[in-house]
Design a protein around this motif. Sequence first.
Motif, mmCIF file in Angstrom:
data_model
loop_
_atom_site.group_PDB
_atom_site.id
_atom_site.type_symbol
_atom_site.label_atom_id
_atom_site.label_comp_id
_atom_site.label_asym_id
_atom_site.label_seq_id
_atom_site.Cartn_x
_atom_site.Cartn_y
_atom_site.Cartn_z
ATOM 1 N N ILE A 7 49.557 35.533 21.030
ATOM 2 C CA ILE A 7 49.109 35.951 22.358
ATOM 3 C C ILE A 7 48.129 35.046 22.817
ATOM 4 O O ILE A 7 47.664 34.472 22.033
ATOM 5 C CB ILE A 7 48.215 37.264 22.579
ATOM 6 C CG1 ILE A 7 46.662 38.004 21.050
ATOM 7 C CG2 ILE A 7 49.208 38.878 22.508
ATOM 8 C CD1 ILE A 7 45.473 37.205 22.081
ATOM 9 N N ALA A 9 44.234 34.443 24.896
ATOM 10 C CA ALA A 9 42.992 34.719 25.849
ATOM 11 C C ALA A 9 42.020 34.184 26.157
ATOM 12 O O ALA A 9 41.537 33.202 25.002
ATOM 13 C CB ALA A 9 42.778 35.892 25.078
ATOM 14 N N SER A 66 54.714 34.517 30.072
ATOM 15 C CA SER A 66 53.695 35.760 30.230
ATOM 16 C C SER A 66 52.354 36.424 29.616
ATOM 17 O O SER A 66 52.529 35.913 28.365
ATOM 18 C CB SER A 66 54.571 36.983 29.972
ATOM 19 O OG SER A 66 55.145 37.299 28.685
ATOM 20 N N GLU A 67 51.780 37.444 29.654
ATOM 21 C CA GLU A 67 50.724 37.810 29.580
ATOM 22 C C GLU A 67 50.663 39.181 28.074
ATOM 23 O O GLU A 67 52.191 39.383 28.268
ATOM 24 C CB GLU A 67 49.166 38.402 30.327
ATOM 25 C CG GLU A 67 48.649 37.443 31.162
ATOM 26 C CD GLU A 67 48.646 37.918 32.005
ATOM 27 O OE1 GLU A 67 48.189 39.203 32.194
ATOM 28 O OE2 GLU A 67 47.633 37.160 33.688
ATOM 29 N N GLN A 155 42.037 42.857 27.034
ATOM 30 C CA GLN A 155 43.617 42.742 27.905
ATOM 31 C C GLN A 155 43.548 41.669 28.991
ATOM 32 O O GLN A 155 44.230 41.025 29.229
ATOM 33 C CB GLN A 155 43.728 43.827 28.125
ATOM 34 C CG GLN A 155 44.760 44.754 27.028
ATOM 35 C CD GLN A 155 46.078 44.813 26.597
ATOM 36 O OE1 GLN A 155 45.928 44.604 25.381
ATOM 37 N NE2 GLN A 155 47.141 44.522 26.999
ATOM 38 N N GLU A 156 42.201 42.512 30.076
ATOM 39 C CA GLU A 156 42.395 41.570 31.104
ATOM 40 C C GLU A 156 41.911 39.614 30.936
ATOM 41 O O GLU A 156 41.739 38.989 31.599
ATOM 42 C CB GLU A 156 40.961 41.722 32.013
ATOM 43 C CG GLU A 156 39.820 42.405 31.457
ATOM 44 C CD GLU A 156 39.198 43.018 30.321
ATOM 45 O OE1 GLU A 156 37.996 43.332 30.141
ATOM 46 O OE2 GLU A 156 39.783 43.716 30.271
ATOM 47 N N LEU A 158 43.804 37.760 28.624
ATOM 48 C CA LEU A 158 45.059 37.951 27.816
ATOM 49 C C LEU A 158 45.293 36.594 28.298
ATOM 50 O O LEU A 158 45.668 36.791 30.451
ATOM 51 C CB LEU A 158 46.364 38.749 27.792
ATOM 52 C CG LEU A 158 45.531 39.927 26.522
ATOM 53 C CD1 LEU A 158 46.765 40.369 26.495
ATOM 54 C CD2 LEU A 158 45.567 38.937 25.561
ATOM 55 N N LEU A 159 46.000 35.180 28.571
ATOM 56 C CA LEU A 159 46.930 34.423 29.460
ATOM 57 C C LEU A 159 48.831 34.626 29.429
ATOM 58 O O LEU A 159 48.476 34.178 27.923
ATOM 59 C CB LEU A 159 46.253 33.430 29.115
ATOM 60 C CG LEU A 159 44.511 33.270 29.433
ATOM 61 C CD1 LEU A 159 43.677 32.521 28.703
ATOM 62 C CD2 LEU A 159 43.997 33.154 31.095
ATOM 63 N N ALA A 160 49.240 33.634 29.837
ATOM 64 C CA ALA A 160 50.732 33.560 30.290
ATOM 65 C C ALA A 160 50.176 30.963 30.101
ATOM 66 O O ALA A 160 49.790 31.146 30.598
ATOM 67 C CB ALA A 160 50.994 33.712 31.742
#
Length: 178
Positions: A7, A9, A66-67, A155-156, A158-160
């Motif tokens: 992940i 973020a 994807s996130e 969660q908000e 998180l980056l792709a």
Amino acid sequence: MPANVEIKARVRDVARLTENAERLSGTQGCTILQTDTFFHAPRGRLKLRDFRDGHGQLIFYDRPDSEGPKLSRYTVSPTDDPAGLTAVLSEALGVQGTVKKERRLFLVGQTRVHVDHVEGLGDFVELEVVLREQQSPQEGEKVAQQLMEELGVRQEDLLAGAYVDFLLALAGDAKASR
């Protein structure tokens, strides 16, 4: 090919996140300076990581942009001539972009926690849950989700994508606004 669940973020409070990582790892972590040069590749991503000390790694990885937690498969080859290898690959494949960062690395169980300050972008966290043999990506995702909670990653945030994508987008925005 080795695999991990990752992940990425954005970090709102780097001091708090670092404090949480220190507590969970039981260490101060270690600081690593890195310059990553990304090359054009027909699939996945190919980068030369220069540790700015005469050592480096050629890294190929393939993961969805994807996130949230995602499976990444990778291959790493060490080099004692990162500058020379960068020059050869630049000529052969062309450079997509370069990322300079200062990374604090913490080990928490089977997870590498990277607290990154990326030149031109700011502060981020990456979690890499290194999958054990016979461990499913779903089990790795559970480990990542639990660690996100313990570190305070939302969660908000998180980056792709990769840092190089963000830098290239910024450069494109800068050109468009001229």
